[in-house]
Write a protein that holds these residues in place. Structure first.
Motif, short mmCIF file in Angstrom:
data_model
loop_
_atom_site.label_atom_id
_atom_site.label_comp_id
_atom_site.label_asym_id
_atom_site.label_seq_id
_atom_site.Cartn_x
_atom_site.Cartn_y
_atom_site.Cartn_z
N SER A 12 -26.40 1.96 113.94
CA SER A 12 -25.24 2.13 114.82
C SER A 12 -25.51 3.17 115.89
CB SER A 12 -24.01 2.53 114.00
OG SER A 12 -24.30 3.70 113.30
N LYS A 16 -26.90 -1.12 120.95
CA LYS A 16 -26.97 -2.59 120.72
C LYS A 16 -25.83 -3.32 121.38
CE LYS A 16 -26.83 -2.12 116.43
NZ LYS A 16 -25.83 -2.59 115.54
N TYR A 38 -17.56 -7.64 110.28
CA TYR A 38 -17.47 -6.81 109.07
C TYR A 38 -16.35 -5.77 109.20
CZ TYR A 38 -21.68 -8.86 107.11
OH TYR A 38 -22.58 -9.74 106.56
N ARG A 39 -16.24 -5.19 110.40
CA ARG A 39 -15.18 -4.19 110.61
C ARG A 39 -13.80 -4.83 110.46
NH1 ARG A 39 -16.58 0.59 114.10
NH2 ARG A 39 -18.83 0.71 113.99
N GLY A 94 -16.02 1.68 110.68
CA GLY A 94 -17.45 1.50 110.49
C GLY A 94 -17.86 1.75 109.04
N SER A 98 -19.34 -0.94 106.37
CA SER A 98 -20.61 -0.71 105.70
C SER A 98 -20.45 -0.84 104.17
CB SER A 98 -21.12 0.67 106.10
OG SER A 98 -22.22 1.05 105.35
N ALA A 101 -20.04 -4.49 103.32
CA ALA A 101 -21.25 -5.22 103.73
C ALA A 101 -22.37 -5.12 102.69
CB ALA A 101 -21.75 -4.69 105.07
N ARG A 107 -21.16 -10.91 102.11
CA ARG A 107 -22.10 -11.36 103.15
C ARG A 107 -22.15 -12.88 103.18
NH1 ARG A 107 -24.36 -6.92 105.14
NH2 ARG A 107 -25.47 -8.18 106.65
N GLN A 114 -20.67 -16.54 111.20
CA GLN A 114 -21.65 -16.03 112.18
C GLN A 114 -22.49 -17.16 112.74
OE1 GLN A 114 -23.27 -11.97 110.75
NE2 GLN A 114 -22.41 -12.88 108.90
N ASP A 129 -28.82 -7.73 110.38
CA ASP A 129 -29.66 -8.73 109.71
C ASP A 129 -29.70 -10.03 110.51
OD1 ASP A 129 -27.02 -9.49 109.41
OD2 ASP A 129 -27.29 -10.25 107.37
N ARG A 155 -22.10 7.86 120.51
CA ARG A 155 -20.88 7.43 119.81
C ARG A 155 -19.73 8.39 120.15
NH1 ARG A 155 -19.97 2.68 117.96
NH2 ARG A 155 -20.88 2.56 115.94
N ARG A 178 -24.14 6.30 106.88
CA ARG A 178 -24.00 4.84 107.03
C ARG A 178 -25.37 4.18 107.16
NH1 ARG A 178 -21.58 1.45 111.13
NH2 ARG A 178 -20.80 3.15 112.43
N ASP A 182 -26.86 1.30 104.79
CA ASP A 182 -27.27 0.01 105.37
C ASP A 182 -28.75 -0.29 105.12
OD1 ASP A 182 -24.67 -0.22 106.26
OD2 ASP A 182 -25.11 0.26 108.35
O1 DC Z 1 -22.63 -2.57 114.23
P1 DC Z 1 -21.40 -1.88 113.62
O2 DC Z 1 -21.48 -0.39 113.63
O3 DC Z 1 -20.13 -2.38 114.19
O4 DC Z 1 -21.42 -2.34 112.08
C1 DC Z 1 -20.51 -1.81 111.13
C2 DC Z 1 -21.09 -1.96 109.73
O5 DC Z 1 -21.11 -3.34 109.36
C3 DC Z 1 -22.52 -1.47 109.55
O6 DC Z 1 -22.58 -0.11 109.18
C4 DC Z 1 -23.07 -2.36 108.49
C5 DC Z 1 -22.27 -3.63 108.59
N1 DC Z 1 -23.01 -4.72 109.24
C6 DC Z 1 -23.87 -5.43 108.45
O7 DC Z 1 -24.05 -5.12 107.28
N2 DC Z 1 -24.53 -6.50 108.97
C7 DC Z 1 -24.38 -6.84 110.24
N3 DC Z 1 -25.03 -7.89 110.72
C8 DC Z 1 -23.51 -6.09 111.08
C9 DC Z 1 -22.85 -5.02 110.54
#
Ligand code: DC
Length: 220
Positions: A12, A16, A38-39, A94, A98, A101, A107, A114, A129, A155, A178, A182
Protein backbone atom coordinates in the motif's frame (compact mmCIF):
# COMPACT_ATOMS: atom_id res chain seq x y z
CA UNK A 1 -7.34 -13.28 -28.77
CA UNK A 2 -7.50 -13.04 -24.94
CA UNK A 3 -8.25 -9.57 -23.57
CA UNK A 4 -4.85 -8.04 -22.63
CA UNK A 5 -4.22 -7.40 -18.94
CA UNK A 6 -1.63 -5.19 -17.24
CA UNK A 7 -1.25 -6.12 -13.57
CA UNK A 8 0.21 -3.69 -11.05
CA UNK A 9 0.86 -5.31 -7.68
CA UNK A 10 2.65 -3.98 -4.64
CA UNK A 11 2.33 -2.81 -1.05
CA UNK A 12 0.00 0.00 0.00
CA UNK A 13 1.07 3.55 -0.73
CA UNK A 14 3.53 2.67 -3.52
CA UNK A 15 1.48 4.73 -5.97
CA UNK A 16 -0.32 1.76 -7.54
CA UNK A 17 -3.74 3.42 -7.53
CA UNK A 18 -2.60 6.63 -9.19
CA UNK A 19 -0.32 4.93 -11.72
CA UNK A 20 -2.92 2.26 -12.54
CA UNK A 21 -5.72 4.76 -13.08
CA UNK A 22 -3.54 6.97 -15.29
CA UNK A 23 -2.29 3.96 -17.26
CA UNK A 24 -5.88 2.78 -17.81
CA UNK A 25 -6.86 6.24 -19.02
CA UNK A 26 -3.89 6.50 -21.40
CA UNK A 27 -4.46 3.01 -22.80
CA UNK A 28 -8.25 3.39 -22.93
CA UNK A 29 -8.57 0.19 -20.88
CA UNK A 30 -10.83 -0.74 -17.96
CA UNK A 31 -9.55 -0.42 -14.41
CA UNK A 32 -9.87 -2.86 -11.50
CA UNK A 33 -9.08 -1.60 -7.99
CA UNK A 34 -9.12 -4.98 -6.25
CA UNK A 35 -8.18 -3.37 -2.90
CA UNK A 36 -11.43 -1.38 -3.05
CA UNK A 37 -13.36 -4.66 -3.38
CA UNK A 38 -11.71 -6.02 -0.21
CA UNK A 39 -12.21 -2.68 1.55
CA UNK A 40 -15.89 -2.54 0.54
CA UNK A 41 -16.46 -6.09 1.76
CA UNK A 42 -14.80 -5.24 5.09
CA UNK A 43 -17.10 -2.24 5.44
CA UNK A 44 -20.19 -4.23 4.45
CA UNK A 45 -19.29 -6.92 7.01
CA UNK A 46 -18.84 -4.30 9.77
CA UNK A 47 -22.15 -2.69 8.80
CA UNK A 48 -23.79 -6.11 9.05
CA UNK A 49 -22.43 -6.36 12.62
CA UNK A 50 -20.21 -9.34 11.80
CA UNK A 51 -16.99 -10.41 13.49
CA UNK A 52 -14.42 -10.13 10.67
CA UNK A 53 -13.17 -13.64 11.50
CA UNK A 54 -16.64 -15.08 10.78
CA UNK A 55 -15.65 -16.61 7.45
CA UNK A 56 -19.08 -17.92 6.43
CA UNK A 57 -20.75 -14.66 7.44
CA UNK A 58 -18.28 -12.51 5.49
CA UNK A 59 -18.60 -14.77 2.42
CA UNK A 60 -22.39 -14.43 2.65
CA UNK A 61 -22.05 -10.65 2.61
CA UNK A 62 -19.68 -10.92 -0.39
CA UNK A 63 -22.32 -12.82 -2.35
CA UNK A 64 -25.00 -10.24 -1.56
CA UNK A 65 -23.17 -6.92 -1.85
CA UNK A 66 -23.79 -4.67 -4.85
CA UNK A 67 -20.65 -2.78 -5.85
CA UNK A 68 -20.37 -0.09 -8.51
CA UNK A 69 -17.20 1.70 -9.53
CA UNK A 70 -17.20 4.97 -11.40
CA UNK A 71 -13.83 5.63 -13.02
CA UNK A 72 -14.69 9.12 -14.28
CA UNK A 73 -12.68 12.21 -13.30
CA UNK A 74 -13.08 11.25 -9.65
CA UNK A 75 -12.93 7.56 -8.74
CA UNK A 76 -16.01 6.66 -6.70
CA UNK A 77 -17.29 3.45 -5.15
CA UNK A 78 -20.93 2.77 -4.35
CA UNK A 79 -21.83 -0.04 -1.97
CA UNK A 80 -25.48 -1.11 -2.09
CA UNK A 81 -26.34 2.21 -3.75
CA UNK A 82 -24.45 4.49 -1.33
CA UNK A 83 -21.24 6.40 -2.08
CA UNK A 84 -18.64 4.94 0.33
CA UNK A 85 -15.50 6.36 -1.35
CA UNK A 86 -14.43 8.43 1.67
CA UNK A 87 -15.19 5.66 4.16
CA UNK A 88 -13.02 3.25 2.17
CA UNK A 89 -10.03 5.61 2.05
CA UNK A 90 -9.02 5.47 5.73
CA UNK A 91 -6.60 3.12 7.45
CA UNK A 92 -9.39 1.36 9.37
CA UNK A 93 -10.89 0.24 6.05
CA UNK A 94 -7.42 -0.86 4.90
CA UNK A 95 -6.80 -2.84 8.07
CA UNK A 96 -10.21 -4.52 7.93
CA UNK A 97 -9.64 -5.37 4.27
CA UNK A 98 -6.26 -6.90 5.08
CA UNK A 99 -7.84 -8.98 7.89
CA UNK A 100 -10.57 -10.53 5.75
CA UNK A 101 -8.16 -10.88 2.81
CA UNK A 102 -6.12 -13.45 4.77
CA UNK A 103 -9.10 -15.86 4.61
CA UNK A 104 -8.92 -18.23 1.59
CA UNK A 105 -12.73 -18.59 1.47
CA UNK A 106 -13.14 -14.81 1.25
CA UNK A 107 -10.56 -14.63 -1.55
CA UNK A 108 -12.42 -17.36 -3.40
CA UNK A 109 -15.73 -15.52 -2.92
CA UNK A 110 -14.24 -12.41 -4.57
CA UNK A 111 -12.38 -14.20 -7.35
CA UNK A 112 -15.09 -14.14 -10.04
CA UNK A 113 -16.04 -10.52 -9.27
CA UNK A 114 -12.45 -9.56 -10.16
CA UNK A 115 -12.29 -11.75 -13.27
CA UNK A 116 -15.47 -10.07 -14.56
CA UNK A 117 -13.54 -6.82 -15.04
CA UNK A 118 -11.59 -8.39 -17.91
CA UNK A 119 -13.41 -6.93 -20.89
CA UNK A 120 -12.21 -5.58 -24.25
CA UNK A 121 -10.19 -3.64 -25.14
CA UNK A 122 -8.06 -4.37 -22.03
CA UNK A 123 -7.72 -4.21 -18.26
CA UNK A 124 -5.35 -2.58 -15.79
CA UNK A 125 -5.64 -4.55 -12.53
CA UNK A 126 -4.27 -3.10 -9.30
CA UNK A 127 -3.74 -5.19 -6.14
CA UNK A 128 -1.56 -7.71 -4.32
CA UNK A 129 -2.13 -10.94 -6.28
CA UNK A 130 -3.25 -9.72 -9.68
CA UNK A 131 -0.25 -11.08 -11.59
CA UNK A 132 0.32 -14.11 -9.36
CA UNK A 133 -3.21 -15.50 -8.82
CA UNK A 134 -6.12 -13.68 -10.48
CA UNK A 135 -4.60 -12.96 -13.91
CA UNK A 136 -1.53 -15.23 -14.08
CA UNK A 137 -1.70 -15.12 -17.90
CA UNK A 138 -1.48 -11.29 -17.97
CA UNK A 139 0.66 -10.05 -20.84
CA UNK A 140 2.23 -7.29 -18.74
CA UNK A 141 3.12 -7.46 -15.05
CA UNK A 142 4.54 -4.77 -12.79
CA UNK A 143 5.58 -4.89 -9.13
CA UNK A 144 5.48 -1.32 -7.85
CA UNK A 145 7.04 -0.67 -4.47
CA UNK A 146 8.68 2.11 -2.42
CA UNK A 147 10.29 2.49 1.01
CA UNK A 148 7.87 2.42 3.94
CA UNK A 149 8.91 6.04 4.83
CA UNK A 150 7.89 7.27 1.38
CA UNK A 151 4.70 5.24 1.34
CA UNK A 152 3.64 6.54 4.75
CA UNK A 153 4.35 10.12 3.69
CA UNK A 154 2.30 9.72 0.49
CA UNK A 155 -0.62 8.14 2.33
CA UNK A 156 -0.47 10.93 4.92
CA UNK A 157 -0.64 13.62 2.20
CA UNK A 158 -3.47 11.80 0.38
CA UNK A 159 -5.56 11.61 3.54
CA UNK A 160 -4.88 15.25 4.42
CA UNK A 161 -5.91 16.32 0.90
CA UNK A 162 -9.18 14.44 1.37
CA UNK A 163 -9.70 16.27 4.67
CA UNK A 164 -9.20 13.07 6.69
CA UNK A 165 -7.35 13.47 10.00
CA UNK A 166 -3.99 11.63 9.95
CA UNK A 167 -0.84 11.01 12.03
CA UNK A 168 2.36 10.18 10.09
CA UNK A 169 4.03 7.97 12.71
CA UNK A 170 0.85 6.00 13.25
CA UNK A 171 0.33 5.61 9.49
CA UNK A 172 3.84 4.24 9.02
CA UNK A 173 3.38 1.72 11.78
CA UNK A 174 -0.03 0.66 10.38
CA UNK A 175 1.41 0.34 6.88
CA UNK A 176 4.25 -1.84 8.14
CA UNK A 177 1.85 -4.08 10.09
CA UNK A 178 -0.44 -4.41 7.06
CA UNK A 179 2.53 -5.20 4.77
CA UNK A 180 3.65 -7.90 7.15
CA UNK A 181 0.18 -9.49 7.25
CA UNK A 182 -0.21 -9.27 3.44
CA UNK A 183 3.26 -10.76 2.84
CA UNK A 184 3.06 -13.54 5.42
CA UNK A 185 -0.45 -14.88 4.85
CA UNK A 186 -0.65 -18.45 3.64
CA UNK A 187 -2.89 -17.77 0.64
CA UNK A 188 -2.05 -15.40 -2.24
CA UNK A 189 0.59 -13.46 -0.29
CA UNK A 190 1.97 -10.21 -1.65
CA UNK A 191 4.84 -11.27 -3.92
CA UNK A 192 6.51 -9.91 -7.02
CA UNK A 193 5.03 -12.15 -9.74
CA UNK A 194 7.50 -14.06 -11.88
CA UNK A 195 8.62 -12.03 -14.87
CA UNK A 196 7.24 -8.76 -13.48
CA UNK A 197 8.93 -5.41 -14.07
CA UNK A 198 10.20 -4.42 -10.59
CA UNK A 199 9.75 -0.70 -10.10
CA UNK A 200 10.87 1.11 -6.93
CA UNK A 201 9.04 4.43 -6.97
CA UNK A 202 10.78 5.90 -3.86
CA UNK A 203 12.71 8.40 -6.00
CA UNK A 204 10.41 8.49 -9.02
CA UNK A 205 7.66 10.96 -9.81
CA UNK A 206 4.25 9.59 -10.76
CA UNK A 207 4.97 10.59 -14.38
CA UNK A 208 8.26 8.66 -14.39
CA UNK A 209 6.64 5.54 -12.92
CA UNK A 210 3.77 5.84 -15.41
CA UNK A 211 6.19 6.14 -18.36
CA UNK A 212 8.02 2.96 -17.31
CA UNK A 213 4.72 1.11 -17.09
CA UNK A 214 3.49 2.39 -20.46
CA UNK A 215 6.84 1.55 -22.07
CA UNK A 216 6.37 -2.03 -20.93
CA UNK A 217 2.99 -2.23 -22.70
CA UNK A 218 4.29 -0.48 -25.82
CA UNK A 219 7.27 -2.82 -25.87
CA UNK A 220 9.81 0.05 -25.79
O1 DC B 1 -4.65 -1.77 -2.09
P1 DC B 1 -5.42 -1.47 -0.80
O2 DC B 1 -4.60 -0.77 0.23
O3 DC B 1 -6.72 -0.79 -1.06
O4 DC B 1 -5.79 -2.93 -0.21
C1 DC B 1 -6.39 -3.08 1.05
C2 DC B 1 -6.09 -4.48 1.59
O5 DC B 1 -6.80 -5.45 0.81
C3 DC B 1 -4.63 -4.91 1.55
O6 DC B 1 -3.94 -4.58 2.72
C4 DC B 1 -4.71 -6.39 1.35
C5 DC B 1 -6.03 -6.63 0.66
N1 DC B 1 -5.88 -6.91 -0.76
C6 DC B 1 -5.57 -8.21 -1.11
O7 DC B 1 -5.37 -9.04 -0.25
N2 DC B 1 -5.49 -8.55 -2.42
C7 DC B 1 -5.67 -7.66 -3.37
N3 DC B 1 -5.60 -8.02 -4.65
C8 DC B 1 -5.96 -6.31 -3.04
C9 DC B 1 -6.04 -5.97 -1.72
Amino acid sequence: MPVPVLTIDGPSGAGKGTVSRLAAKRLGWHYLDSGAIYRALGLAAVQAGLDLHDSAGVCGVAAEMQLHFDCGDVFTVRLNGLDVTTQLAGETAGKNASLIAADPAVRQALFQKQMDFRRPPGLVADGRDMGSVVFPDAAYKVFLTASSEQRALRRYKQLKEKGIDANLIQIRSEIEQRDQRDRERAVAPLVAPEGALYLDSSDLSIEQALESVLNLVRGD
